[in-house]
Design an enzyme around this catalytic site. Sequence first.
Site, PDB file in Angstrom:
ATOM      1  N   SER A 107     -58.985   5.774 123.229  1.00  0.00           N
ATOM      2  CA  SER A 107     -59.601   6.859 124.368  1.00  0.00           C
ATOM      3  C   SER A 107     -59.508   6.338 125.702  1.00  0.00           C
ATOM      4  O   SER A 107     -59.277   6.896 126.756  1.00  0.00           O
ATOM      5  CB  SER A 107     -60.717   7.565 123.953  1.00  0.00           C
ATOM      6  N   ASP A 118     -67.320   3.484 123.508  1.00  0.00           N
ATOM      7  CA  ASP A 118     -66.851   2.199 123.478  1.00  0.00           C
ATOM      8  C   ASP A 118     -65.383   1.751 123.817  1.00  0.00           C
ATOM      9  O   ASP A 118     -64.814   2.763 124.228  1.00  0.00           O
ATOM     10  CB  ASP A 118     -67.178   1.758 122.071  1.00  0.00           C
ATOM     11  N   ASP A 120     -61.818   0.325 122.575  1.00  0.00           N
ATOM     12  CA  ASP A 120     -60.997  -0.566 121.572  1.00  0.00           C
ATOM     13  C   ASP A 120     -60.139  -1.352 122.466  1.00  0.00           C
ATOM     14  O   ASP A 120     -59.221  -1.101 123.354  1.00  0.00           O
ATOM     15  CB  ASP A 120     -60.185   0.724 120.867  1.00  0.00           C
ATOM     16  N   ASP A 172     -65.019  -3.265 120.383  1.00  0.00           N
ATOM     17  CA  ASP A 172     -64.300  -3.368 119.137  1.00  0.00           C
ATOM     18  C   ASP A 172     -62.922  -4.336 119.426  1.00  0.00           C
ATOM     19  O   ASP A 172     -61.949  -3.895 119.941  1.00  0.00           O
ATOM     20  CB  ASP A 172     -63.900  -2.114 118.408  1.00  0.00           C
ATOM     21  N   LYS A 233     -60.691  17.710 122.879  1.00  0.00           N
ATOM     22  CA  LYS A 233     -61.738  16.831 122.215  1.00  0.00           C
ATOM     23  C   LYS A 233     -62.944  17.446 122.313  1.00  0.00           C
ATOM     24  O   LYS A 233     -63.736  17.197 121.269  1.00  0.00           O
ATOM     25  CB  LYS A 233     -61.472  15.330 122.802  1.00  0.00           C
ATOM     26  N   TYR A 242     -64.492  17.465 114.404  1.00  0.00           N
ATOM     27  CA  TYR A 242     -63.862  16.221 114.766  1.00  0.00           C
ATOM     28  C   TYR A 242     -64.426  14.821 114.048  1.00  0.00           C
ATOM     29  O   TYR A 242     -65.396  14.343 114.089  1.00  0.00           O
ATOM     30  CB  TYR A 242     -64.363  15.935 116.342  1.00  0.00           C
TER      31      TYR A 242
END
Length: 743
Positions: A107, A118, A120, A172, A233, A242
């Site tokens: 995202s 968060d 990625d 992450d 979303k 979702y």
Amino acid sequence: CMLASLMRLLFFHVFGLGQQPQKHYGITSAISLAPPREIDHQYTNKLCDAMKPFGVFEDEEELNHRLAVLGKLNNFVKEWIAEISEVKNLPPSAISCVGGKIFTFGSYRLGVHTKGADIDALCVAPRHVERSDFFQSFFEKLKQHEEIKDLRAVEDAFVPVIKFKFDGIEIDLLFARLALQSIPDNLDLRGDSILRNLDIRCIRSLNGCRVTDEILYLVPNKENFRLTLRAIKLWAKRRGIYSNMLGFLGGVSWAMLVARTCQLYPNAVAATLVHKFFLVFSKWEWPNPVLLKQPEDSNLNLPVWDPRVNPSDRYHLMPIITPAYPQQNSTYNVSTSTRTIMSEEFKYGLSVTDEILQGKAEWSKLFEPPNFFQKYKHYIVLTASASTEENHLEWIGLVESKIRVLVGNLERNEYITLAHVNPQSFPGNKENRNENDFVSMWFIGIIFKKVENAESVNIDLTYDIQSFTDTVYRQANNINMLKDGMKIEATHVKKKQLHQYLPPELVQKKKRVSSELNRSSNGGSSKRISLDSSHLDSSTNTDSGTPISSPTSKPSKPTSDTDDGVSPPKQLFVESPPTPSAASAAKDQGMSIPVIGSKPPVKVKAPSPPASSSISTTLSGNVKPNAASSPKEEPNGLEDSVNGAPTKRPHSPTQEDPAKRHKDAEVASSDDGTFKEPYPPSSDAYTQGDGPNAVSKPIPTIDTSRTQRLPSMELPDASSPLPASNSCRVVKNSIKLALNRHK
């Protein structure tokens, strides 16, 4: 000749054939090239205003903070790779240019992340840096920095990851080692040649970046795409659809659906694209796949999604195919029930956006949540409890990752039409429980089939529940997670009894919006359902990055139910780890996916007990799964009956996902595009089709099974014994449901 030339020029001029054709995106030409009107821009501005209260936009300060954190992390990586290179005796001239880089995906890379979400990220290193270095020396390097908190490594996950908070931002971080001497700052990961000579873990880690970059490359207008994706979303989260883990769609799947809409309407702005999104996918003929580009063969011999080559790919119900090689289906978890629910939501979204664009409603209506707890007469409450908070976080992660197995079991029951799991979990009611227990609950709405020629029938859900609990306990035991006090309970309750589990504001009925419609399920299916779509504000959302502090309205009095009078809910199942003797015949099973196609699935009815005045769900303490109804594994993953009807209550093996420890080893990320599912067993490269028609035709079907499984190194053998625990009780009560064909 001159006259013929003039005629040809005139023909081209009149019919526009002499003009340069406009570039088209995707595997087909656009549906409409119409430019936006002034009113379309006005509706788009109103859409932005409607989304702002939900926290989907970050301010400039927060965006700059993320950039600063990523810059520091990128410097850490370069420093660490230089240090490793020195330890491994590389010459100083090589060390100075060895490089290393952080790539983002999911995202954040798409530009649609929400407040507090968060990041990625992927650490890319040259060939002399090993994965073990990343999880050892780099992990230790991160430990030394005061700004880094909650550091933990998940090295044994399907896609290994290091998780941490860097100056308040959750990250992450994956790792990929490329077959390159150095990593330049301008490295592009989109080229397929970069995958040469890499191990499968590096290919999986690279997949998220490659998919995200390919999506952005394939959309006509990135800003219109981003705003539309933010809206879709938010809508999907608010409507409770979702969750890749529970059989709905995750972030990358929603992104690909929006990208396909943008390809079909390349000049449209966000308000129009949201409406066209619902128009396209409310009419999409699943299981025809959604493709952003024609798959290509890169001659790297990696397995890809191809139903012509891989039989297991033919049983995917809602295929959405990633555009980067090796192409994969991002929606392998979708089941009959979740596809039905999502199809209903597409139709409802179309009706609402029709009203909005006609000036009859506001955008806020699109984001109103459904009234899940008024929609069904019957629910199964699934409760996971543990004696400590740490054990509870581990336990609920594993249980949640297996709920789709329970949904699959319920779908296969010939008397159950639909099983709808609410992705949101709720804290347990500690009344009548040990005060020291930590409890989470999930709710599954059930629609029972109306029996035409009988006043009532007997339904036995023993095996449906027990095979699910066996799956969870076996997995927990084999990864050494199982601890004393970890329990699962499955309880049947009627709508009128939900107040015993939930706060009043969740179960009280609001006034129905007059414009809402009764909607039926997918055409062509024998199971036609009318899903209630009245609204109720949820108290929390499964995505912590998307707060849903929407305005609340005063609830009206609880509605009456046509069911029998209120009685205390009765437990279907209360189970601690069963002994091997209690379930030695049980096989670890997965989801069953019905036959794809226009014809309704054919079910062979199981012998029913004599009819009585009520449906009795008898759960005795020593029930063993019948050998005849135990799930089977065929050598090719196919059921015995290939050309005919499936055998009695067909059970289909599915791949087992790794357990999620406090979301450390998730089945699949909702946003990142790094699918934590193995590639299909075939090693054949994609076979090029005959053009767009090759992928637009309905996919042939064989039976209802879905066969992919993880390699034996990834998960325990399904035949491994269930854990023995003499210290924990096993309680299996019986219940009676007063259901008949008149209700």
